[in-house]
Design a protein around this motif. Structure first.
Motif, PDB file in Angstrom:
ATOM      1  N   TRP A 300       0.650  -1.006  -0.267  1.00 20.77           N
ATOM      2  CA  TRP A 300       0.217  -0.088   0.004  1.00 20.77           C
ATOM      3  C   TRP A 300       0.980   1.389   0.313  1.00 20.77           C
ATOM      4  O   TRP A 300       0.797   2.130  -0.379  1.00 20.77           O
ATOM      5  N   LEU A 301       2.134   1.150   1.167  1.00 22.21           N
ATOM      6  CA  LEU A 301       3.270   2.249   0.930  1.00 22.21           C
ATOM      7  C   LEU A 301       3.021   2.705  -0.342  1.00 22.21           C
ATOM      8  O   LEU A 301       3.506   4.088  -1.224  1.00 22.21           O
ATOM      9  N   SER A 302       4.044   1.695  -0.943  1.00 28.34           N
ATOM     10  CA  SER A 302       4.433   1.637  -2.737  1.00 28.34           C
ATOM     11  C   SER A 302       3.367   1.926  -3.853  1.00 28.34           C
ATOM     12  O   SER A 302       4.033   3.225  -4.462  1.00 28.34           O
ATOM     13  N   LEU A 303       2.235   1.865  -3.682  1.00 25.87           N
ATOM     14  CA  LEU A 303       1.170   2.070  -4.612  1.00 25.87           C
ATOM     15  C   LEU A 303       1.272   3.339  -4.063  1.00 25.87           C
ATOM     16  O   LEU A 303       0.634   4.412  -5.421  1.00 25.87           O
ATOM     17  N   LEU A 304       0.752   3.880  -3.325  1.00 32.73           N
ATOM     18  CA  LEU A 304       1.114   5.636  -2.557  1.00 32.73           C
ATOM     19  C   LEU A 304       1.857   5.947  -3.565  1.00 32.73           C
ATOM     20  O   LEU A 304       1.771   7.155  -3.935  1.00 32.73           O
ATOM     21  N   ALA A 305       3.305   5.972  -3.145  1.00 35.56           N
ATOM     22  CA  ALA A 305       4.024   6.585  -3.461  1.00 35.56           C
ATOM     23  C   ALA A 305       4.191   6.664  -4.645  1.00 35.56           C
ATOM     24  O   ALA A 305       4.370   7.845  -5.765  1.00 35.56           O
ATOM     25  N   LEU A 306       4.170   5.416  -5.316  1.00 37.13           N
ATOM     26  CA  LEU A 306       3.457   5.362  -7.304  1.00 37.13           C
ATOM     27  C   LEU A 306       2.933   7.004  -7.386  1.00 37.13           C
ATOM     28  O   LEU A 306       3.505   6.891  -8.655  1.00 37.13           O
ATOM     29  N   VAL A 307       1.659   6.540  -6.487  1.00 40.32           N
ATOM     30  CA  VAL A 307       0.995   7.310  -7.198  1.00 40.32           C
ATOM     31  C   VAL A 307       1.518   9.294  -7.402  1.00 40.32           C
ATOM     32  O   VAL A 307       1.240   9.754  -7.913  1.00 40.32           O
ATOM     33  N   GLY A 308       2.326   8.870  -6.162  1.00 42.46           N
ATOM     34  CA  GLY A 308       2.812  10.398  -5.913  1.00 42.46           C
ATOM     35  C   GLY A 308       3.990  10.939  -7.077  1.00 42.46           C
ATOM     36  O   GLY A 308       3.748  11.977  -6.975  1.00 42.46           O
ATOM     37  N   VAL A 311       2.193  12.335  -9.979  1.00 45.72           N
ATOM     38  CA  VAL A 311       1.448  13.521  -9.633  1.00 45.72           C
ATOM     39  C   VAL A 311       2.733  15.132  -9.638  1.00 45.72           C
ATOM     40  O   VAL A 311       2.560  15.358 -10.765  1.00 45.72           O
ATOM     41  N   VAL A 312       3.965  14.217  -9.279  1.00 44.46           N
ATOM     42  CA  VAL A 312       5.393  15.188  -9.119  1.00 44.46           C
ATOM     43  C   VAL A 312       5.916  15.373 -10.294  1.00 44.46           C
ATOM     44  O   VAL A 312       6.236  15.923 -10.730  1.00 44.46           O
ATOM     45  N   LEU A 325      12.848  11.403  -1.736  1.00 45.69           N
ATOM     46  CA  LEU A 325      11.647  10.921  -0.480  1.00 45.69           C
ATOM     47  C   LEU A 325      10.793  10.437  -1.321  1.00 45.69           C
ATOM     48  O   LEU A 325      10.769   9.118  -0.422  1.00 45.69           O
ATOM     49  N   LEU A 326       9.779  10.012  -2.366  1.00 46.91           N
ATOM     50  CA  LEU A 326       8.538   8.926  -2.790  1.00 46.91           C
ATOM     51  C   LEU A 326       9.919   7.622  -3.680  1.00 46.91           C
ATOM     52  O   LEU A 326       8.660   6.471  -3.329  1.00 46.91           O
TER      53      LEU A 326
END
Length: 615
Positions: A300-308, A311-312, A325-326
């Motif tokens: 879940w954390l990796s998935l959220l970081a990938l979405v971030g 966006v970046v 950081l992401l």
């Protein structure tokens, strides 16, 4: 068993000798080796009369060693690159045999997979440092792996191989080998039982490697002068790691955002990125039972970081530290979770090598695709190991037709259709551009090749991996051959180099508008530096001081003056290359009309269609 070695060697020799050394990669390496050989600079590499701090000297020494035996030529450096690639395949097969002793299929599959990687094959045709670096990386890691009769690593050889890697490309060698050693207890039983000896003797090996590098670097720094010493020991490596340190220092930084390698992974891993069975095998092996404690939060954390990261990447001017950081949030928790799973030692070894390496290389400012070339062997170990596990645990998935090579087969057939239609599209001006016009006379012949390769990849049954590897290798060879026939004239600098060589033999000076990367020195066998000129005033001063000199320019487009007053004009990459009498070019830049030349401008290729559309 070694049919893969014979096939790869024959294809590599055909590809690397189909055209000359490529500007600017190969020509720069050859220029440094030639200047060291010709001027006797055995300790300090030189380019264009100046110390060259970008690279360590081992590859240059190997090239010069062949020149001592065979004479100066461009055949030996290319044969040397093929030997490096063949050695890499043999080392990978041996490494797979050591890491997966109960899976003899791995020793056969891993080299087949590595030779199929298109980018690795094409870059292996360049006379560059990274294939040799991959050889020392695999040799060093092989020293860490246990043998049937000896579990303890060969520490002396481990240090020597790292030292040779340091002498090939500098401190970056450590990033390719240090993580499997640091994380040794996670994959190596002997390391887990003898931690003190593992780390103590490993440190001694690293000190031996550092001593080998310093044995060259210290006397080279003293001999090369203060500026060379500063760049060699400090700014050169630091400028690649941190972008701000390279600004204003004329360093080869190649800065890219932190997510750049993640974006380029599909291209690096092609054709396996287009083979559904490969990602399914990796996911089924590494993410088995994803609902278990430990792996689910990391996913879940990796998935959220990938979405971030997405966006970046879409926000212009986003803070660089945000992307770093992401990337850390994407890779670090996932790495910890995967390394805690009950995996085979060989798979753990691959993860210990790849995941921390990808994380660190992503944080480093300077990035090029070929920086990860040594890690591609680790990727093939990981994918092959996961496919072997898929065969055991999920035999249905291991043979399911929808996970076969059919997407690549369909892609090959579609590409064949496009190649067949290209001449018609060019005639009707649907496709415009130099590359399309130059390739159109040849593409229909190559469409037959890709049609056959597409049909080969649509076959089902045993030997799927070998069919994929052969199709990938032949496909890349075909593209390289098409490039040679259609586009090599845009990269062939021999006409200009021959002219510059004759100018130097007449004791006339040579100038270059802009930054000179050494592309003419080896091909023209030049022995004197070329003067870099920046701006019209520098050109005027140079023409006054050397009225019989010539100047090389790189115009984006040609005009009537280029074809009237220049000594030579030829295509170069996506622009043009022109060699001028310095005084004539200076007169034109001042608005004066130069005297009429005594002979017409030489144009190469003589019958090129582009000259007919110039004003």
């Amino acid at each position: 068993m070694w049919s893969w070695l014979l096939l790869w060697t024959v294809v590599a020799l055909l590809a690397i000798f189909s055209h000359g050394p490529m500007p600017l990669y190969s020509t720069r390496t050859l220029a440094v080796a030639w200047e060291m050989f010709n001027q006797g600079h055995w300790l300090v590499p030189h380019i264009n009369g100046e110390p060259y701090s970008e690279k360590a000297p081992l590859l240059f020494w190997l090239i010069q060693g062949g020149w001592f035996v065979f004479g100066v030529n461009d055949v030996w450096p290319r044969v040397l690159e093929v030997l490096f690639g063949a050695t890499q395949l043999v080392l990978l097969s041996t490494l797979a045999q050591r890491l997966f002793p109960n899976r003899p299929w791995m020793a056969k599959a891993a080299p087949w997979m590595l030779l199929a990687l298109g980018y690795a094959f094409l870059f292996g045709l360049q006379i560059m440092y990274d294939v040799l670096l991959a050889v020392w990386t695999l040799a060093a890691l092989l020293c860490l792996t246990p043998k049937a009769r000896r579990a303890e690593p060969r520490w002396l050889l481990f240090g020597i191989c790292i030292g040779l890697g340091l002498l090939t490309k500098g401190p970056v060698m450590l990033l390719h080998v240090v993580f499997p050693w640091l994380l040794g207890p996670l994959w190596n039983d002997w390391a887990r039982e003898h931690r003190a000896r593992w780390y103590g003797r490993g440190v001694l090996s690293l000190l031996l490697a550092a001593a080998m590098l310093l044995a060259w670097a210290l006397p080279a720094g003293l001999s090369g002068g203060e500026a060379y010493r500063q760049r060699l020991f400090f700014t050169q490596t630091a400028g690649r790691v941190v972008d701000e340190l390279s600004r204003g220092k004329d360093l080869q930084n190649h800065a890219q955002p932190a997510w750049w390698y993640l974006l380029c992974l599909p291209a690096l891993l092609f054709p396996f990125s287009g083979w559904p069975r490969a990602p399914v095998a990796v996911a089924a092996t590494l993410l088995r039972r994803p609902w278990e404690r430990g792996i689910r939060p990391a996913l879940w954390l990796s998935l959220l970081a990938l979405v971030g990261l997405v966006v970046v990447a879409l926000i212009p001017g986003a803070w660089p530290w945000t992307a770093k950081l992401l990337v850390g949030l994407l890779l670090a928790p996932l790495s910890i979770a995967l390394l805690r799973r009950p995996l085979e030692p060989g798979l753990r070894f691959a993860l210990c090598w790849l995941l921390p390496g990808l994380f660190v290389f992503s944080l480093i400012s300077g990035k090029q695709l070929y920086y990860l070339l040594p890690e591609l062997a680790g990727v093939t170990l990981l994918i092959a190991g996961c496919i072997a596990m898929l065969r055991e645990r999920h035999p249905v998935l291991a043979t399911h037709g929808w996970l076969g090579t059919w997407p690549l087969g369909v892609g090959g057939i579609v590409f064949a259709v496009l190649l067949f239609a290209l001449p018609l599209l060019v005639d009707r001006h649907v496709l415009v551009g130099d590359w399309a016009t130059d390739a159109a006379p040849y593409t229909r012949y190559f469409s037959v090749v890709f049609l056959l390769l597409g049909g080969l990849l649509l076959l089902r049954g045993r030997g799927e991996l070998r069919r994929l590897a052969i199709a990938g290798l032949i496909g890349v060879l075909s593209l390289n051959t098409l490039f040679t026939l259609a586009l090599w004239s845009n990269y062939d600098i021999r006409p200009a180099a021959r002219l510059l060589g004759a100018v130097e033999q007449a004791h006339r000076s040579i100038g270059y508008l802009g930054n000179y990367a050494g592309e003419f020195h080896f091909a023209g066998r030049l022995t004197q530096p070329i003067t870099e000129l920046y701006g019209d005033q520098a050109l005027q001063d140079f023409a006054r001081q050397h009225p019989d000199a010539v100047v090389v320019t790189h115009p984006q487009t040609l005009d009537a003056n280029d074809l009237r007053y220049a000594l030579l004009v030829q295509p170069f990459r996506s622009s043009w290359l022109a060699v001028w009498p310095a005084q004539s070019l200076a007169d034109l830049r001042e608005g004066h009309t130069p005297p009429e030349p005594s002979r017409p401008t030489q144009v190469y290729p003589a019958d090129d269609w582009r000259y007919r559309v110039q004003p």
